[in-house]
Scaffold this active site. Structure first.
Site, PDB file in Angstrom:
ATOM      1  N   HIS A 139       0.936  -1.310  -0.067  1.00 15.67           N
ATOM      2  CA  HIS A 139       0.018   0.111  -0.052  1.00 15.67           C
ATOM      3  C   HIS A 139       1.024   1.200  -0.088  1.00 15.67           C
ATOM      4  O   HIS A 139       0.362   2.379  -0.446  1.00 15.67           O
ATOM      5  CB  HIS A 139      -0.889   0.047   1.156  1.00 15.67           C
ATOM      6  N   SER A 140       2.108   1.174   0.361  1.00 18.34           N
ATOM      7  CA  SER A 140       2.819   2.337   0.374  1.00 18.34           C
ATOM      8  C   SER A 140       3.216   2.779  -1.286  1.00 18.34           C
ATOM      9  O   SER A 140       3.739   3.769  -1.593  1.00 18.34           O
ATOM     10  CB  SER A 140       4.270   2.123   1.270  1.00 18.34           C
TER      11      SER A 140
END
Length: 450
Positions: A139-140
């Site tokens: 998700h980063s």
């Protein structure tokens, strides 16, 4: 070398063995007509060259001391596609049950921090002459809307198009940076964000029974326990025209119906478990503010909080309560411009992130009960090298204190639900699929009386 943003970095900071911070997508295809036995192997072998892997799939993390040890993206010059792209085969008869079981295991394991933060798994042997591609990305690295755009870019509306690259090899334009923000723009954005926070606080203070929801205005339920690293994934498709018909009759949006289906399903599930609280469950709903021409990597989303009105038995009354709650949240967002929203998000998200950083999540009252996310997808029928796309099922994140996540995306005339849950904290998660159908039938019955 590119620094990660504040929100991007937070997904790295809160990650641990029981709480992997990656999202995923399960793409289900039928084989193209006339495909020979080696077609699938040959199609993906053609994407083996590491030099053809495109940004951001060729980026890995670095923590340079000269930049205060903060995380940055750098190009991986030793990328190994055979590590990132893997092949699996289901045992006969290759039912969806076995496919979901495999994907559940794959989604439970963390991505290796020393390599680019993604994996792809080609799954053969799916019943009805089908195959699947499961892709997970940290998700980063990218949010749901960005991932949807990347997947859409590797597909075609032309069933006759061939020699199409895999998602990680698909070239994509990277818009030029418009330069550094001026001090005046920063001040204006901060002022707008502060105004949004004040309106948010005012709406929470003056809300009625089902108005603006805020963090911690939630009951403690069985869905808000500590989680393990083991996951359970289930999925199902619904007819989008069917849902749009109900929405139009009930003067609602598709997203309203998705939330109402989720609220109705969770009400039934918790009743079955003898665990329905007297207070309504609160949903956290991510909202994208990514511009149409923005880069796909990174995170460009904010969050809304809305009631799911799970204490209300009548489906139409439940829908109206959800609409009222979402309406309050939308009014706050409409008062801000796109520059103010990221600052507003950093402030509002602090109660969500801080308990994870302090390792208190799942031990105190939850900030919200469940995530329900609706990611718009492609509207046309799509193909990859002539293979028709039959489904696109999203997989999101389970965290300490939030053991269930419902994510939805639309593909052509289908609305595809993906449910990811902690296997221990949410027993028999597959029953939620039946309860979603029952909740939709209830709404159809309500619509038939109007």
């Amino acid at each position: 070398m590119k620094p990660l943003g504040t929100v991007d970095s937070s997904f790295l900071l809160i990650e641990n063995r029981t709480m992997p911070m990656h999202t995923g997508g399960l793409l289900l295809f039928s084989y193209p007509e006339g495909a020979h036995e080696e077609w699938l192997h040959e199609a993906f072998t053609a994407n083996d060259d590491p030099d053809t892997v495109q940004y951001p799939f060729n980026q890995k993390l670095a923590w340079p001391l000269r930049r205060l040890g903060l995380p940055h993206w750098v190009t991986d010059h030793d990328l190994d596609t055979h590590y990132h792209v893997r092949h699996s085969a289901l045992p006969k008869p290759g039912r969806y049950r076995e496919m979901f079981s495999l994907v559940s295991r794959l989604h439970s394991t963390r991505l290796h921090r020393d390599r680019p933060l993604w994996e792809a798994h080609v799954i053969e042997g799916v019943e009805d002459n089908r195959f699947a591609l499961y892709v997970k990305t940290h998700h980063s690295m990218i949010d749901g809307v960005g991932a949807m755009r990347m997947l859409r870019a590797c597909l075609s509306a032309d069933p006759n198009e061939r020699d199409m690259p895999a998602p990680w090899n698909t070239p994509r334009a990277r818009p030029e940076s418009n330069g550094s923000a001026t001090s005046g723009n920063v001040i204006a954005a901060a002022t707008g964000a502060l105004g949004g926070v004040l309106k948010f606080a005012s709406a929470v203070r003056d809300r009625g029974e089902h108005g603006m929801m805020a963090p911690f205005q939630t009951p403690l339920t069985m869905l808000n326990r500590r989680v393990t690293g083991s996951r359970r994934f289930v999925a199902q498709s619904w007819s989008l025209p069917r849902i749009k018909k109900v929405a139009k009759t009930l003067n609602a949006t598709v997203n309203d119906i998705v939330l109402a289906m989720s609220g109705g399903a969770l009400r039934r599930y918790l009743i079955d478990q003898g665990a329905l609280p007297d207070q309504p469950l609160t949903a956290m709903t991510p909202v994208s503010f990514r511009a149409a021409d923005a880069e796909v990597e990174g995170n460009s989303f904010s969050v809304m909080f809305a009631t799911l009105a799970t204490e209300i038995g009548d489906p139409l009354d439940r829908l109206r309560a959800i609409q009222n709650s979402m309406g309050e949240a939308k009014r706050v967002f409409k008062s801000m411009n796109s520059a103010a929203i990221p600052i507003f998000t950093s402030i509002i998200a602090l109660p969500i992130v801080l308990p994870h950083l302090l390792r208190l999540s799942g031990r105190t009252r939850p900030t919200f009960n469940v995530t329900v996310s609706n990611v718009p997808g492609p509207r046309e029928k799509l193909y990859w090298n002539g293979a028709p796309l039959e489904g696109m099922y999203p997989l999101s994140i389970v965290t300490q204190g939030q053991a269930l996540n419902i994510t939805v995306t639309s593909v052509a005339d289908s609305l595809d639900f993906g449910i990811i849950a902690c296997r221990r904290s949410v027993p028999s998660a597959q029953r939620l699929i039946d309860h979603l159908e029952e909740a939709l039938v209830e709404l159809e019955q309500s619509a038939s009386t109007i």
